[in-house]
Motif scaffolding. Structure first.
Motif, PDB file in Angstrom:
ATOM      1  N   UNK A 129       0.664  -1.017  -0.195  1.00  0.00           N
ATOM      2  CA  UNK A 129       0.205   0.194   0.063  1.00  0.00           C
ATOM      3  C   UNK A 129       0.998   0.844   0.408  1.00  0.00           C
ATOM      4  N   UNK A 130       1.038   2.232  -1.629  1.00  0.00           N
ATOM      5  CA  UNK A 130       1.948   3.210  -1.408  1.00  0.00           C
ATOM      6  C   UNK A 130       3.538   2.566  -1.351  1.00  0.00           C
ATOM      7  N   UNK A 131       3.071   1.282  -1.331  1.00  0.00           N
ATOM      8  CA  UNK A 131       4.896   1.445  -0.987  1.00  0.00           C
ATOM      9  C   UNK A 131       5.635   0.137  -0.245  1.00  0.00           C
ATOM     10  N   UNK A 132       4.484   0.561   1.252  1.00  0.00           N
ATOM     11  CA  UNK A 132       4.706  -0.279   2.469  1.00  0.00           C
ATOM     12  C   UNK A 132       3.954  -1.700   2.627  1.00  0.00           C
ATOM     13  N   UNK A 133       4.805  -2.620   2.493  1.00  0.00           N
ATOM     14  CA  UNK A 133       3.768  -3.953   2.937  1.00  0.00           C
ATOM     15  C   UNK A 133       2.943  -4.161   3.695  1.00  0.00           C
ATOM     16  N   UNK A 152      -1.835 -10.187   6.945  1.00  0.00           N
ATOM     17  CA  UNK A 152      -2.542  -9.168   6.246  1.00  0.00           C
ATOM     18  C   UNK A 152      -2.351  -8.305   7.509  1.00  0.00           C
ATOM     19  N   UNK A 153      -1.865  -7.717   7.135  1.00  0.00           N
ATOM     20  CA  UNK A 153      -1.419  -6.187   8.752  1.00  0.00           C
ATOM     21  C   UNK A 153      -2.644  -5.258   8.731  1.00  0.00           C
ATOM     22  N   UNK A 154      -3.815  -5.550   9.199  1.00  0.00           N
ATOM     23  CA  UNK A 154      -4.791  -5.309  10.107  1.00  0.00           C
ATOM     24  C   UNK A 154      -4.802  -3.597  10.602  1.00  0.00           C
ATOM     25  N   UNK A 155      -4.201  -3.921  12.005  1.00  0.00           N
ATOM     26  CA  UNK A 155      -4.525  -3.595  13.053  1.00  0.00           C
ATOM     27  C   UNK A 155      -3.651  -3.449  13.813  1.00  0.00           C
ATOM     28  N   UNK A 156      -2.223  -4.335  13.537  1.00  0.00           N
ATOM     29  CA  UNK A 156      -1.301  -4.845  13.978  1.00  0.00           C
ATOM     30  C   UNK A 156      -0.191  -4.111  14.798  1.00  0.00           C
ATOM     31  N   UNK A 157       0.425  -4.312  16.248  1.00  0.00           N
ATOM     32  CA  UNK A 157       1.088  -3.709  17.201  1.00  0.00           C
ATOM     33  C   UNK A 157       2.635  -3.853  16.345  1.00  0.00           C
TER      34      UNK A 157
END
Length: 252
Positions: A129-133, A152-157
């Motif tokens: 997303x915008x170059x970020x994984x 999938x990193x949704x709301x990870x710490x």
């Protein structure tokens, strides 16, 4: 009409979920396509050919009481927590013709696009997303069957993720297949206010229903539970598997 199946785990136990995924992959070969959605408590998953000390701060992990696991698939080390949604695709096919790996994360990409969020698949196979994984993937294949999974990193710490995946200074041991470090971000800030990981899961399921001729829930029986518990104890939770030297390269 061709049926596809889906299963949503109600457990956040990483050892249980990886054994469950193994069951879907190895024991249900008669089912052409299975989608599996799962969320884990804080844990770290290494690729099959990786060595813990080369990929993460093992001492910090132990102090925090965070689970360490080794996958049967390749790929790099990833951090899971309750803000991470795991999506697995299990399919039959002909290995000689190859599998279309780019098609596996397409339901996730299409679902997010409907919310105005564009994520692209990089040449390495992760989602950005915008170059970020925002999603790292790995796969395994055996006898014409594919296991593809993406975290999938949704709301990870993300602070905890970075801390755990920082290797202790002076470490000399190396993995046979080293992780490729990337800057990461979460999907949650791009979605509507109040949007939850359960909403995200439902969004993907709705996309799958639109893609498949028929999508039905998978019901597991006692035999499945017996396999899961046995596989968990004998392999995925066993120190000989987790700390196997399969992933250790010579010291530099």
């Amino acid at each position: 009409m061709t049926k596809a199946y889906y299963y949503i785990s109600t457990s956040q136990d990483p050892y249980y979920n990886i054994a469950l995924e193994d069951y879907l992959y190895r024991q249900l070969r008669s089912l052409e396509t299975i989608y599996f959605l799962w969320i884990n408590r804080p844990s770290v998953f290494m690729g099959r050919y990786q060595h813990a000390e080369a990929e993460l701060d093992v001492e910090y992990l132990q102090k925090r009481g965070i689970a360490l696991l080794r996958r049967t698939s390749g790929g790099g080390t990833v951090y899971h927590d309750e803000g991470n949604l795991n999506f697995s695709v299990i399919k039959n096919g002909e290995e000689s013709k190859g599998f279309d790996l780019a098609a596996c994360p397409q339901p996730v990409q299409s679902a997010l696009a409907k919310k105005g969020v564009e994520v692209v698949r990089s040449p390495r196979g992760d989602l950005r997303l915008d170059g970020l994984k925002v999603g790292g993937s790995a796969e395994a294949m055996t006898r014409g069957r594919l296991l593809y999974h993406i975290c999938l990193l949704f709301d990870t710490d993300l602070e905890e993720l970075d801390r755990i995946l920082t290797v202790a200074p002076g470490t000399k041991v190396r993995s046979r297949v080293a992780s490729v470090r990337s800057k990461v971000t979460n999907l949650r800030p791009t979605l509507p206010l109040g949007y939850t990981i359960t909403d995200f899961q439902t969004l993907i399921l709705d996309e799958l229903r639109g893609m498949e001729e028929e999508l039905v829930p998978l019901v597991l029986d006692d035999e499945a539970e017996e396999y899961i518990q046995r596989k968990r104890a004998e392999q995925f939770e066993h120190p000989d598997w987790i700390h196997s030297l399969i992933g250790k390269a010579k010291e530099s």
